[in-house]
Design an enzyme around this catalytic site. Structure first.
Site, short mmCIF file in Angstrom:
data_model
loop_
_atom_site.label_atom_id
_atom_site.label_comp_id
_atom_site.label_asym_id
_atom_site.label_seq_id
_atom_site.Cartn_x
_atom_site.Cartn_y
_atom_site.Cartn_z
CB SER A 124 -5.73 6.81 12.80
OG SER A 124 -6.86 6.17 12.31
CE1 TYR A 162 -1.86 3.27 10.07
CE2 TYR A 162 -4.22 3.01 10.50
CZ TYR A 162 -3.13 3.81 10.17
OH TYR A 162 -3.32 5.15 9.96
CE LYS A 166 -0.64 6.02 12.09
NZ LYS A 166 0.36 6.99 11.71
P1 NAD Z 1 0.80 7.86 2.43
O1 NAD Z 1 1.23 6.43 2.37
O2 NAD Z 1 0.32 8.51 1.18
O3 NAD Z 1 1.98 8.76 3.03
C1 NAD Z 1 2.91 8.25 3.95
C2 NAD Z 1 4.29 8.60 3.44
O4 NAD Z 1 5.28 8.10 4.35
C3 NAD Z 1 4.60 7.97 2.07
O5 NAD Z 1 5.07 8.97 1.21
C4 NAD Z 1 5.67 6.94 2.37
O6 NAD Z 1 6.57 6.78 1.29
C5 NAD Z 1 6.33 7.53 3.60
N1 NAD Z 1 6.99 6.55 4.48
C6 NAD Z 1 6.46 5.39 4.96
N2 NAD Z 1 7.37 4.79 5.76
C7 NAD Z 1 8.46 5.58 5.78
C8 NAD Z 1 9.71 5.49 6.44
N3 NAD Z 1 10.04 4.43 7.19
N4 NAD Z 1 10.60 6.49 6.27
C9 NAD Z 1 10.31 7.55 5.49
N5 NAD Z 1 9.14 7.69 4.85
C10 NAD Z 1 8.23 6.70 5.00
O7 NAD Z 1 -0.30 7.98 3.58
P2 NAD Z 1 -1.23 9.20 3.98
O8 NAD Z 1 -2.62 8.81 3.68
O9 NAD Z 1 -0.69 10.46 3.45
O10 NAD Z 1 -1.06 9.14 5.55
C11 NAD Z 1 -0.12 9.96 6.25
C12 NAD Z 1 -0.15 9.59 7.71
O11 NAD Z 1 -1.48 9.78 8.20
C13 NAD Z 1 0.21 8.13 8.00
O12 NAD Z 1 0.96 8.08 9.19
C14 NAD Z 1 -1.13 7.48 8.19
O13 NAD Z 1 -1.05 6.35 9.02
C15 NAD Z 1 -1.92 8.59 8.84
N6 NAD Z 1 -3.38 8.46 8.65
C16 NAD Z 1 -3.87 8.32 7.38
C17 NAD Z 1 -5.24 8.15 7.20
C18 NAD Z 1 -5.82 7.96 5.82
O14 NAD Z 1 -6.95 7.48 5.73
N7 NAD Z 1 -5.13 8.31 4.75
C19 NAD Z 1 -6.11 8.15 8.30
C20 NAD Z 1 -5.56 8.32 9.58
C21 NAD Z 1 -4.18 8.47 9.73
#
Ligand code: NAD
Ligand code: UDP
Length: 354
Positions: A124, A162, A166
């Site tokens: 991120s 958080y 990362k």
């Molecule tokens: P999201 O919460 O929709 O998806 C994450 C998924 O991981 C969920 O389906 C959740 O059930 C699953 N999960 C969480 N912990 C778990 C575990 N211990 N074992 C198995 N599954 C698990 O989030 P997203 O927005 O799709 O983000 C995906 C990734 O991208 C994340 O790592 C997030 O930190 C990163 N990210 C997201 C953003 C954003 O703004 N959405 C920005 C930068 C980085």
């Protein structure tokens, strides 16, 4: 050979499944559904016209992961699984470090054991050092402007668990590569993913009150919330409100296809660190106006105090992604808003199946 998609039922994961299927990649989804619904996978199946292999499991569950690697031919992993709510991470740091950092360690251990040495990791823009800390920690670097952020901009001065999780994972991946050069690693630093698939059948489905701007605006427009609180109107930006680099989730998803392509087609490569953003910053008011245009709905807002920890501007220099991966974000802010609105208006309660 398949790609294991951890967190594949989530927002970015589900959109990435569609792009991977379009590019003829096979995949298996591994998700504990802690922040998602398996309904997203049903919807993706409809879009791609194929059934999806889904395993309900936690990345911290070594035994389950071993079973999955033992039973399937997995040659790479796209690792989305993780907790992502900044505020919650401040309240529950141990849960965040356990889920994100320990979970990634468990995953990497099992990958090593099974000789699976390709990973694309969801990082991120939050790993970039907070500009308030920049003056103290990097005064000698003479950095005049925080944004646009380049991949070699200072990192690690994070402001919440958080972001720190990362950053820690990035360091773990880099150390893993130093110990074993046969690992191929792509660290993708996302800016602000918004929007939804054109079908309007998959999208972002936050639990409770959304923390992020676009889902909040969508819920105001659809009548679920009365007004948007605009956090701060005295920033040093063109209209005083915070500026961010919003990127369409489908563009972002396609970036993962390009990253996997790159890992597959190159040998002896150091870990890639790549920004995925558009390079253009929009203010909160810019987004409100674009959303009103896209939806034909009024989005009432109130200017309130700044949110703790927020910065004025954050946007990417996306040129390295273009140079290295041949990837460029194509979709405009208008398209992001139109697609968010289609998803929100077709699914006012998200994936909740009544
Ligand atoms: P999201 O919460 O929709 O998806 C994450 C998924 O991981 C969920 O389906 C959740 O059930 C699953 N999960 C969480 N912990 C778990 C575990 N211990 N074992 C198995 N599954 C698990 O989030 P997203 O927005 O799709 O983000 C995906 C990734 O991208 C994340 O790592 C997030 O930190 C990163 N990210 C997201 C953003 C954003 O703004 N959405 C920005 C930068 C980085
Ligand atoms: N924002 C806002 N009201 C909200 C949510 C967000 O004014 O209800 C602003 C926030 O201050 C920031 C921008 O919108 O300037 C994007 O915030 P978001 O939480 O979506 O992303 P991040 O701050 O993590 O980049």
């Amino acid at each position: 050979m398949s790609i294991l998609i951890t967190g594949g039922a989530g927002y970015i994961g589900s959109h990435t499944l569609v792009e991977l299927a379009n590019a003829n990649y096979d995949f298996i989804v591994y998700d504990n559904l802690s922040n998602s619904s398996s309904e997203s996978l049903n919807r993706v199946e409809k879009i791609i016209g194929k059934s999806i292999t889904f395993i309900n499991g936690d990345i911290r569950d070594t035994a389950k992961l071993k079973e999955v690697f033992g039973n399937h031919s997995i040659d790479s992993v796209i690792h989305f699984a993780g907790l992502k709510a900044v505020g919650q991470s401040v309240e529950q740091p141990l849960e965040y470090y356990d889920n994100n950092v320990v979970g990634t360690l468990r995953l990497l251990e099992v990958m090593s054991e099974f000789g699976c040495k390709k990973i694309v990791f969801s990082s991120s823009a939050t790993v970039y050092t907070d500009p308030d800390k920049l003056n103290i920690q990097h005064s000698k670097l003479n950095i005049k402007e925080y944004s646009p952020l380049r991949e070699d901009s200072p990192v690690g001065g994070t402001t919440n668990p958080y972001g720190t999780s990362k950053y820690m994972i990035e360091r773990i991946l880099e150390d893993l590569y130093i110990s074993d050069n046969s690992f191929k690693i792509a660290i993708l630093r996302y800016f602000n993913p918004v929007g939804a698939h054109k079908s309007g059948t998959i999208g972002e489905d936050p639990n409770g009150i959304p923390n992020n701007l676009m889902p909040f605006i969508s819920q105001v427009a659809v009548g679920k919330r009365e007004y948007l609180s605009v956090f701060g109107s005295d920033y040093d930006t063109h209209d005083g409100t915070g500026v961010r680099d919003y990127i369409h989730v489908v563009d972002l998803a396609y970036g993962h296809v390009k990253a996997i392509d790159y890992l597959n087609n190159h040998e002896n490569i150091k870990p890639l660190v790549v920004n995925l953003g558009t390079g253009t910053g929009y203010s909160v008011i810019d987004v409100v106006k674009a959303f009103e245009k896209a939806s034909g709905k009024k989005v009432p807002y109130k200017l309130v105090d700044r949110r703790a920890g927020d910065i004025a501007k954050c946007f990417a220099d996306p040129s390295y992604a273009k140079e290295l991966l041949g990837w460029v974000a194509k979709r405009s802010l208008d398209e992001m808003c139109e697609d968010s609105w289609r998803w929100q208006s077709n699914n006012p309660d998200g994936y909740e199946v009544k």
